[in-house]
Motif scaffolding. Structure first.
Motif, PDB file in Angstrom:
ATOM      1  N   ARG A   1       0.978  -1.138  -0.043  1.00  0.00           N
ATOM      2  CA  ARG A   1      -0.079  -0.030  -0.108  1.00  0.00           C
ATOM      3  C   ARG A   1       0.901   1.163  -0.095  1.00  0.00           C
ATOM      4  NH1 ARG A   1      -5.248  -0.927   1.387  1.00  0.00           N
ATOM      5  NH2 ARG A   1      -5.817  -2.946   2.062  1.00  0.00           N
ATOM      6  N   ALA A   2       0.219   2.391  -0.664  1.00  0.00           N
ATOM      7  CA  ALA A   2       1.013   3.755  -0.729  1.00  0.00           C
ATOM      8  C   ALA A   2       0.762   4.145   0.701  1.00  0.00           C
ATOM      9  CB  ALA A   2       0.635   4.281  -1.918  1.00  0.00           C
ATOM     10  N   TRP A   3      -0.401   3.933   1.333  1.00  0.00           N
ATOM     11  CA  TRP A   3      -0.832   4.605   2.415  1.00  0.00           C
ATOM     12  C   TRP A   3      -1.236   3.614   3.662  1.00  0.00           C
ATOM     13  CZ3 TRP A   3      -0.429   9.996   2.985  1.00  0.00           C
ATOM     14  CH2 TRP A   3      -0.421  10.440   1.917  1.00  0.00           C
ATOM     15  N   PHE A   4      -1.124   4.009   4.923  1.00  0.00           N
ATOM     16  CA  PHE A   4      -1.650   2.968   5.887  1.00  0.00           C
ATOM     17  C   PHE A   4      -1.721   3.742   7.013  1.00  0.00           C
ATOM     18  CE2 PHE A   4       3.034   2.914   6.445  1.00  0.00           C
ATOM     19  CZ  PHE A   4       3.011   3.285   7.982  1.00  0.00           C
TER      20      PHE A   4
ATOM     21  N   VAL B   1      -2.458   8.920   9.310  1.00  0.00           N
ATOM     22  CA  VAL B   1      -2.209   8.145   7.946  1.00  0.00           C
ATOM     23  C   VAL B   1      -0.953   8.424   7.812  1.00  0.00           C
ATOM     24  CG1 VAL B   1      -3.258  10.351   6.891  1.00  0.00           C
ATOM     25  CG2 VAL B   1      -3.299   8.108   5.868  1.00  0.00           C
ATOM     26  N   VAL B   2      -0.016   7.600   6.928  1.00  0.00           N
ATOM     27  CA  VAL B   2       1.414   7.582   6.743  1.00  0.00           C
ATOM     28  C   VAL B   2       1.393   7.181   5.128  1.00  0.00           C
ATOM     29  CG1 VAL B   2       3.776   6.945   7.393  1.00  0.00           C
ATOM     30  CG2 VAL B   2       1.666   7.054   8.875  1.00  0.00           C
TER      31      VAL B   2
ATOM     32  N   SER C   1       6.826   8.070   0.584  1.00  0.00           N
ATOM     33  CA  SER C   1       7.668   9.412   1.263  1.00  0.00           C
ATOM     34  C   SER C   1       8.032   9.342   2.495  1.00  0.00           C
ATOM     35  CB  SER C   1       6.892  10.761   0.875  1.00  0.00           C
ATOM     36  OG  SER C   1       5.586  10.802   1.392  1.00  0.00           O
ATOM     37  N   GLY C   2       7.350   8.638   3.385  1.00  0.00           N
ATOM     38  CA  GLY C   2       7.618   8.641   4.698  1.00  0.00           C
ATOM     39  C   GLY C   2       6.902   9.570   5.483  1.00  0.00           C
ATOM     40  N   GLU C   3       6.095  10.539   4.951  1.00  0.00           N
ATOM     41  CA  GLU C   3       5.284  11.606   5.585  1.00  0.00           C
ATOM     42  C   GLU C   3       4.360  11.009   6.263  1.00  0.00           C
ATOM     43  OE1 GLU C   3       4.367  14.649   3.258  1.00  0.00           O
ATOM     44  OE2 GLU C   3       6.189  15.841   3.147  1.00  0.00           O
ATOM     45  N   GLY C   4       4.015  11.609   7.727  1.00  0.00           N
ATOM     46  CA  GLY C   4       2.757  11.093   8.342  1.00  0.00           C
ATOM     47  C   GLY C   4       1.883  12.437   8.551  1.00  0.00           C
ATOM     48  N   TYR C   5       0.552  12.291   8.755  1.00  0.00           N
ATOM     49  CA  TYR C   5      -0.288  13.037   9.097  1.00  0.00           C
ATOM     50  C   TYR C   5      -1.346  12.814  10.115  1.00  0.00           C
ATOM     51  CZ  TYR C   5       0.897  14.571   4.315  1.00  0.00           C
ATOM     52  OH  TYR C   5       1.475  14.969   2.681  1.00  0.00           O
ATOM     53  N   LEU C   6      -1.526  13.831  11.026  1.00  0.00           N
ATOM     54  CA  LEU C   6      -2.389  13.671  12.358  1.00  0.00           C
ATOM     55  C   LEU C   6      -3.124  14.786  12.462  1.00  0.00           C
ATOM     56  CD1 LEU C   6      -0.420  11.949  14.718  1.00  0.00           C
ATOM     57  CD2 LEU C   6      -1.345  13.664  15.918  1.00  0.00           C
TER      58      LEU C   6
ATOM     59  N   THR D   1      -8.677  10.053   8.994  1.00  0.00           N
ATOM     60  CA  THR D   1      -7.148   9.540   8.933  1.00  0.00           C
ATOM     61  C   THR D   1      -7.026   8.074   9.160  1.00  0.00           C
ATOM     62  OG1 THR D   1      -6.922   9.952  11.319  1.00  0.00           O
ATOM     63  CG2 THR D   1      -6.352  11.552   9.857  1.00  0.00           C
ATOM     64  N   THR D   2      -8.088   7.374   9.781  1.00  0.00           N
ATOM     65  CA  THR D   2      -8.347   5.937   9.887  1.00  0.00           C
ATOM     66  C   THR D   2      -8.573   5.329   8.561  1.00  0.00           C
ATOM     67  OG1 THR D   2      -8.895   6.161  12.201  1.00  0.00           O
ATOM     68  CG2 THR D   2      -9.328   4.064  11.021  1.00  0.00           C
ATOM     69  N   VAL D   3      -9.710   5.780   7.650  1.00  0.00           N
ATOM     70  CA  VAL D   3     -10.177   5.176   6.507  1.00  0.00           C
ATOM     71  C   VAL D   3      -9.491   5.460   5.508  1.00  0.00           C
ATOM     72  CG1 VAL D   3     -12.428   5.317   7.797  1.00  0.00           C
ATOM     73  CG2 VAL D   3     -11.672   6.931   6.100  1.00  0.00           C
ATOM     74  N   ALA D   4      -8.655   6.456   5.361  1.00  0.00           N
ATOM     75  CA  ALA D   4      -7.665   6.876   4.396  1.00  0.00           C
ATOM     76  C   ALA D   4      -6.613   5.870   4.210  1.00  0.00           C
ATOM     77  CB  ALA D   4      -7.079   8.457   4.687  1.00  0.00           C
ATOM     78  N   GLY D   5      -6.327   5.068   5.110  1.00  0.00           N
ATOM     79  CA  GLY D   5      -5.149   4.051   4.984  1.00  0.00           C
ATOM     80  C   GLY D   5      -5.733   2.871   4.335  1.00  0.00           C
TER      81      GLY D   5
END
Length: 343
Positions: free
Chosen positions: A78-81, A103-104, A108-113, A163-167
């Motif tokens: 996955r590109a996101w988790f 969601v990460v 790229s290693g970027e994370g969002y909160l 942020t949960t479902v985006a993964g």
């Protein structure tokens, strides 16, 4: 009774020594546990420099440029988790940690909160734009998996649960001569009543999900833009030691672009003919260059959405009223579904 006194005294003394010895070792065990616990918390707590986009007293979107363990998780292609992490900010409370879902981007290693003002701690936090946070590591990766056999997927979320479902995005894309497309047709339906928070999340987070369709329903009862912009204050901050520029020619500063876009979207000028009057117009202007995001007003017509999309799988992480309606339709139409607890 006189001969019994020495025996009673001796027995009582032995009993007291045994009791005192037990409490001594219990005290030692408690001290050892406390010391090991403190050392463990120190060892597994990491300071992280961050970028923040804050809607004063409403919400705060945190961007972590190098999310801990982002390259070491098993992401199944996955590109996101999504991952759960405990966060502490000493300016609010020096020992109190709060769990949030991030969601990460595994590439790229970027994370969002996304932190919304739900209580005392988050209320204080959204008033203090932070340049760093402390995080308990390693974060816990969420095991949300949508089996590859499903081709039409509907994901429903509300509030910060985005942020949960985006993964849950598809883990494979189909290659072709034209644009790359996901092997699963995933539509994420997001319901929230804060239009400014929706605008911020769309510009900085959802803009990255180009292979996923979003339908966003703003349920605010105050539909005039002026009702939301009178006391709105947008602030963006970054740690002084974080390098925002990538160094590549023609590469713009994404964080500054988001801040300028938010400032422009929330600026009301009576002399301009293009100033939006309603929340719907405001959000449509924000996502004008994001074709995979659609904006609607009011509560989502779930029956019409099910008829249009005809999903074969539903994943729901929403407030109880929304979840009951979604799961009721899924059960009625014999559609496989999975739920996640709403916080």
């Amino acid at each position: 009774p006189i001969p019994c006194v020495p025996w009673q005294s001796q027995t009582s003394g032995q009993y007291q020594r045994r009791v005192h010895g037990r409490f001594f070792w219990l005290y030692i065990a408690i001290c050892c546990y406390y010391c090991f616990n403190r050392v463990g918390l120190w060892y597994f707590t990491e300071q992280i420099d961050i970028v923040t986009h804050t809607v004063y007293k409403s919400c705060q979107l945190i961007v972590i440029r190098e999310f801990p363990y982002s390259k070491r998780f098993c992401n199944h292609g996955r590109a996101w988790f999504s991952a759960d992490a405990k966060v502490m900010f000493p300016d609010v409370h020096q020992r109190e940690c709060h769990p949030f879902t991030c969601v990460v981007n595994s590439q790229s290693g970027e994370g969002y909160l996304l932190i919304k003002n739900y209580g005392d701690w988050s209320g204080y936090f959204t008033q203090v734009p932070a340049s760093f946070i402390y995080m308990r590591t390693p974060p816990i990766k969420m095991s949300v998996e949508i089996p590859a056999k499903y081709t039409s997927v509907l994901v429903v979320a509300s509030g910060t649960f985005i942020t949960t479902v985006a993964g849950t995005v598809a883990r494979a894309i189909a290659l072709g001569e034209e644009e790359t497309m996901s092997t699963q047709d995933i539509t994420i339906l997001w319901v929230d009543r804060e239009p400014i928070m929706i605008a911020l999340v769309c510009l900085r987070l959802l803009a990255e999900f180009t292979n996923t369709d979003f339908r966003i329903y703003c349920t605010t009862k105050q539909t005039k833009v002026s009702d939301h912009l009178d006391e709105i204050q947008i602030m963006s901050t970054v740690a002084a030691n974080v390098e925002l520029n990538s160094g590549e020619l023609g590469q713009t500063n994404r964080e500054e672009d988001v801040n300028k876009a938010m400032a422009k979207a929330t600026m009301v000028d009576d002399g301009m003919d293009e100033t939006p009057e309603t929340v719907q117009d405001l959000l449509e202007n924000v996502v004008e260059e994001l074709p995979h995001i659609e904006i609607f007003s009011g509560r989502p017509p779930m029956e019409d959405i099910f008829d249009e999309l005809r999903p074969d799988f539903v994943f729901c992480g929403a407030a109880p009223p929304v979840a009951r309606q979604v799961l009721g339709l899924a059960t009625e139409r014999n559609i496989d579904y999975r739920t996640s607890s709403y916080l």
